[in-house]
Design a protein around this motif. Structure first.
Motif, PDB file in Angstrom:
ATOM      1  N   ARG A 188       0.840  -1.205   0.000  1.00  0.00           N
ATOM      2  CA  ARG A 188       0.000   0.000   0.000  1.00  0.00           C
ATOM      3  C   ARG A 188       0.872   1.251   0.000  1.00  0.00           C
ATOM      4  O   ARG A 188       1.919   1.298   0.643  1.00  0.00           O
ATOM      5  N   ASP A 222      -6.380   7.541   1.870  1.00  0.00           N
ATOM      6  CA  ASP A 222      -6.531   6.101   2.030  1.00  0.00           C
ATOM      7  C   ASP A 222      -7.704   5.589   1.172  1.00  0.00           C
ATOM      8  O   ASP A 222      -7.608   4.556   0.488  1.00  0.00           O
ATOM      9  N   THR A 257      -7.824   2.905  -1.914  1.00  0.00           N
ATOM     10  CA  THR A 257      -8.713   1.734  -1.862  1.00  0.00           C
ATOM     11  C   THR A 257      -9.570   1.631  -3.129  1.00  0.00           C
ATOM     12  O   THR A 257      -9.728   0.552  -3.700  1.00  0.00           O
ATOM     13  N   TYR A 258     -10.112   2.755  -3.576  1.00  0.00           N
ATOM     14  CA  TYR A 258     -10.968   2.742  -4.771  1.00  0.00           C
ATOM     15  C   TYR A 258     -10.155   2.415  -6.026  1.00  0.00           C
ATOM     16  O   TYR A 258     -10.620   1.675  -6.893  1.00  0.00           O
ATOM     17  N   GLU A 274      -7.373   0.716  -6.135  1.00  0.00           N
ATOM     18  CA  GLU A 274      -6.997  -0.685  -5.973  1.00  0.00           C
ATOM     19  C   GLU A 274      -8.153  -1.627  -6.310  1.00  0.00           C
ATOM     20  O   GLU A 274      -7.952  -2.719  -6.839  1.00  0.00           O
ATOM     21  N   ALA A 275      -9.363  -1.164  -5.994  1.00  0.00           N
ATOM     22  CA  ALA A 275     -10.545  -2.008  -6.193  1.00  0.00           C
ATOM     23  C   ALA A 275     -10.775  -2.345  -7.661  1.00  0.00           C
ATOM     24  O   ALA A 275     -11.487  -3.296  -7.984  1.00  0.00           O
ATOM     25  N   SER A 335      -8.881  -7.408  -5.815  1.00  0.00           N
ATOM     26  CA  SER A 335      -9.326  -6.676  -4.632  1.00  0.00           C
ATOM     27  C   SER A 335     -10.616  -7.260  -4.085  1.00  0.00           C
ATOM     28  O   SER A 335     -11.470  -7.732  -4.818  1.00  0.00           O
ATOM     29  N   PHE A 339     -12.651  -5.364  -2.284  1.00  0.00           N
ATOM     30  CA  PHE A 339     -13.544  -4.241  -1.985  1.00  0.00           C
ATOM     31  C   PHE A 339     -14.419  -3.854  -3.178  1.00  0.00           C
ATOM     32  O   PHE A 339     -13.999  -3.108  -4.055  1.00  0.00           O
ATOM     33  N   TYR A 361     -11.915   4.678   9.388  1.00  0.00           N
ATOM     34  CA  TYR A 361     -11.783   4.220   8.005  1.00  0.00           C
ATOM     35  C   TYR A 361     -12.927   3.271   7.644  1.00  0.00           C
ATOM     36  O   TYR A 361     -13.563   3.411   6.595  1.00  0.00           O
ATOM     37  N   LYS A 372     -15.428   4.337   4.461  1.00  0.00           N
ATOM     38  CA  LYS A 372     -14.919   3.903   3.154  1.00  0.00           C
ATOM     39  C   LYS A 372     -16.001   3.798   2.073  1.00  0.00           C
ATOM     40  O   LYS A 372     -15.707   3.899   0.892  1.00  0.00           O
TER      41      LYS A 372
END
Ligand SMILES: [Zn+2]
Length: 305
Positions: free
Chosen positions: A3, A76, A80-81, A83-84, A89, A91, A289, A293
């Motif tokens: 990350r 963060d 995450t988005y 990466e999704a 992923s 998420f 978080y 998220k």
């Protein structure tokens, strides 16, 4: 892959800039960056675009210096988005992929970089030390500083009933001074001009603390119904409570201005249990978080409401 955003630290302006570049390198088709202005201390005000779609959602953090954990949170969430969109992923891959094709999120994770730097690192790197100490009511501890670096509260600067803002100290201060005129400060002016230059469907401003969501400003219309519907969903995912404003709200805030000027929904989200005029302890981060998220996704899903 490791990350990029490491939230368990005092997240500085320099770290944010570094991480922005890393995010762009890793996700070149999804993430880009724009300088929307300069702070009083000549720091670049960074806006990060996530997504490829037409519909725009605007989310900002750290108007207030001591509330810098909101910057960490937004950075963060951006990662995450992004990466999704990798199928590995866990998420919400399908939903996020679809949303990032239809929408673009514009984030300004740190509206007040000079103030954040003062709150995190103290007054020594600033030239006007004596004034800062005076505006800080004689204290050398700047960790609870809220204003920008010339003692103006950036979230009391917007042209929404600015004239009648309540409890204004009338002089430069670590908190609450609305300035001598609206948009006198380059940081709030940059946000104002940036929003004007875009066609934003929905907005949110992150603050701390209290686990509360402000969703209404004076409206008694169709807009109020739509805003409330979204606010109830936000309350549901975050567990935060909805705040019903007084009949005579103070005004001057980003959300107040966005709602009244555009007649579109905007939300002020106060992260963390109430901790008074202090920075949010890092220990609270993991649950913050988890609570937040889904917020950008939810805003995007409701953009045409
Ligand atoms: Zn705040």
């Amino acid at each position: 892959m490791e990350r990029i955003i490491q939230p368990k630290q005092v997240y500085t302006y320099e770290q944010m800039c570094l991480d922005c570049n890393r995010l762009m390198d890793r996700y070149p088709s999804l993430i880009s960056m724009k300088t929307i202005g300069y702070s009083v201390g000549k720091r670049k005000l960074i806006a990060i675009k996530l997504g490829k779609g037409e519909d725009k959602i605007f989310i900002n953090g750290a108007h207030h210096a001591r509330e810098w954990l909101t910057t960490t949170l937004l950075m963060d969430i951006i990662e995450t988005y992004a990466e999704a969109t990798n199928s590995t992923s866990a998420f919400e891959t399908d939903k996020i992929k679809e949303i990032l094709n239809q929408c673009s999120f514009w984030f300004v994770p740190m509206v007040n970089p000079d103030g954040v730097t003062l709150a995190q690192s103290g007054y020594r790197s600033f030239k006007h030390k004596d004034l800062l100490i005076e505006w800080n009511k004689g204290s050398y501890d700047f960790s609870s500083w809220k204003a920008n670096i010339r003692g103006v509260d950036l979230n009391r600067q917007y042209p929404a009933d600015w004239e009648t803002i309540q409890s204004d100290p009338g002089i430069r201060s670590c908190e609450n001074f609305k300035g001598y005129e609206p948009l006198s400060e380059p940081e709030s002016l940059a946000i104002y001009q940036f929003v004007q230059s875009q066609s934003i469907k929905l907005a949110a401003a992150y603050h701390s603390s209290g686990e509360e969501i402000f969703w209404k400003y004076k409206s008694e219309t169709e807009l109020e119904k739509r805003s409330k519907e979204i606010a109830l969903q936000l309350a549901n995912v975050t567990g935060y409570k909805l705040i019903y404003p007084s009949e005579n709200p103070s005004g001057g805030g980003f959300t107040d201005w966005f709602i009244s000027y555009y007649q579109r929904p905007s939300f002020t989200i106060e992260i963390a249990p109430y901790i008074g005029p202090n920075p949010v302890p890092l220990d609270y981060y993991a649950s913050i978080y988890q609570q937040n998220k889904y917020v950008p996704l939810l805003l995007a899903e409701n953009r045409n409401l």
